[in-house]
Design a protein around this motif. Structure first.
Motif, short mmCIF file in Angstrom:
data_model
loop_
_atom_site.label_atom_id
_atom_site.label_comp_id
_atom_site.label_asym_id
_atom_site.label_seq_id
_atom_site.Cartn_x
_atom_site.Cartn_y
_atom_site.Cartn_z
N THR A 1 47.61 27.90 24.22
CA THR A 1 46.78 29.11 24.23
C THR A 1 45.65 28.93 25.25
O THR A 1 45.34 27.81 25.67
CB THR A 1 46.14 29.38 22.86
OG1 THR A 1 45.21 28.32 22.56
CG2 THR A 1 47.18 29.50 21.75
N PHE A 2 45.03 30.05 25.57
CA PHE A 2 43.86 29.99 26.45
C PHE A 2 42.68 29.33 25.74
O PHE A 2 41.81 28.75 26.38
CB PHE A 2 43.51 31.38 26.98
CG PHE A 2 44.46 31.84 28.04
CD1 PHE A 2 44.26 31.50 29.37
CD2 PHE A 2 45.58 32.58 27.72
CE1 PHE A 2 45.14 31.89 30.36
CE2 PHE A 2 46.49 32.98 28.70
CZ PHE A 2 46.26 32.64 30.02
N LYS A 3 42.66 29.38 24.43
CA LYS A 3 41.64 28.67 23.65
C LYS A 3 41.76 27.16 23.89
O LYS A 3 40.76 26.46 24.01
CB LYS A 3 41.78 29.01 22.17
CG LYS A 3 40.87 28.20 21.25
CD LYS A 3 39.43 28.66 21.31
CE LYS A 3 38.61 28.11 20.18
NZ LYS A 3 37.91 26.86 20.52
N GLN B 1 50.73 33.70 35.85
CA GLN B 1 49.72 34.36 36.69
C GLN B 1 48.37 34.42 35.98
O GLN B 1 47.32 34.24 36.61
CB GLN B 1 50.18 35.77 37.09
CG GLN B 1 51.34 35.78 38.06
CD GLN B 1 50.99 35.12 39.39
OE1 GLN B 1 49.87 35.20 39.89
NE2 GLN B 1 51.96 34.44 39.98
N GLU B 2 48.36 34.63 34.67
CA GLU B 2 47.11 34.66 33.91
C GLU B 2 46.47 33.28 33.84
O GLU B 2 45.25 33.14 33.92
CB GLU B 2 47.35 35.21 32.51
CG GLU B 2 47.66 36.69 32.48
CD GLU B 2 47.92 37.22 31.07
OE1 GLU B 2 47.47 36.59 30.09
OE2 GLU B 2 48.59 38.27 30.97
N VAL B 3 47.30 32.25 33.73
CA VAL B 3 46.78 30.88 33.73
C VAL B 3 46.14 30.57 35.08
O VAL B 3 45.05 30.02 35.14
CB VAL B 3 47.89 29.85 33.40
CG1 VAL B 3 47.40 28.43 33.63
CG2 VAL B 3 48.38 30.02 31.97
N LEU B 4 46.81 30.97 36.17
CA LEU B 4 46.23 30.76 37.49
C LEU B 4 44.87 31.44 37.62
O LEU B 4 43.92 30.85 38.13
CB LEU B 4 47.17 31.29 38.57
CG LEU B 4 48.38 30.46 38.92
CD1 LEU B 4 49.22 31.15 40.01
CD2 LEU B 4 47.99 29.07 39.37
N MET B 5 44.80 32.69 37.20
CA MET B 5 43.54 33.42 37.27
C MET B 5 42.46 32.77 36.41
O MET B 5 41.31 32.67 36.82
CB MET B 5 43.74 34.89 36.85
CG MET B 5 44.61 35.68 37.82
SD MET B 5 44.01 35.65 39.53
CE MET B 5 42.45 36.46 39.36
N TYR B 6 42.83 32.30 35.24
CA TYR B 6 41.87 31.64 34.35
C TYR B 6 41.34 30.36 35.01
O TYR B 6 40.14 30.09 34.97
CB TYR B 6 42.54 31.28 33.01
CG TYR B 6 41.62 30.56 32.07
CD1 TYR B 6 40.78 31.26 31.21
CD2 TYR B 6 41.57 29.16 32.04
CE1 TYR B 6 39.92 30.59 30.35
CE2 TYR B 6 40.72 28.50 31.20
CZ TYR B 6 39.91 29.20 30.36
OH TYR B 6 39.06 28.54 29.51
N MET B 7 42.23 29.59 35.62
CA MET B 7 41.82 28.33 36.21
C MET B 7 40.95 28.53 37.44
O MET B 7 40.10 27.69 37.71
CB MET B 7 43.07 27.49 36.56
CG MET B 7 43.95 27.16 35.35
SD MET B 7 43.09 26.34 34.00
CE MET B 7 42.98 24.70 34.62
#
Length: 121
Positions: free
Chosen positions: A80-82, A113-119
């Motif tokens: 998860t993003f958490k 893509q969301e993981v990339l943006m988060y990082m």
């Protein structure tokens, strides 16, 4: 470390041979110091949670983040993003992370893509 836990109490050991052979070599600050003389970076797999998408090994992340003398990439249990937020916070913003089966590329729920943006952010 939280709750009075010391690295000696945590009980993390080096595992070899495709994570099949547990050694008697305990992960300690002294061992990290010693090995860092021969390494530019560590890749640390939390093998008990690796590939299970069932949560990260928070105590290990604290240990690695508190040491942080050379770059360290943590692997294991991210789903998860958490988890990514916890790695950043508990690791004192000193750890890199790798995600495997939790990514949509490998059938998981975390969108690449969301993981990339988060990082990046």
């Amino acid at each position: 470390l939280d709750g009075g836990t010391s690295i000696q109490d945590a009980g993390y050991y080096i595992v070899t041979d495709r994570w099949q052979k547990c050694t008697n070599e305990k992960v300690t600050l002294e061992l990290l110091d010693k090995l860092s003389a021969y390494c530019d970076e560590f890749l640390v797999h939390a093998v008990d949670v690796e590939g299970k998408q069932n949560g990260i090994e928070k105590d290990l992340i604290r240990i690695l983040g508190n040491w942080g003398k050379i770059p360290i990439t943590y692997a294991g249990g991210v789903h998860t993003f958490k988890d990514l937020e916890d790695i950043k916070n508990l690791g004192n913003d000193k750890l890199n992370v790798t995600i495997g089966s939790a990514l949509d590329l490998f059938g998981g729920d975390m969108k690449y893509q969301e993981v990339l943006m988060y990082m990046v952010c």
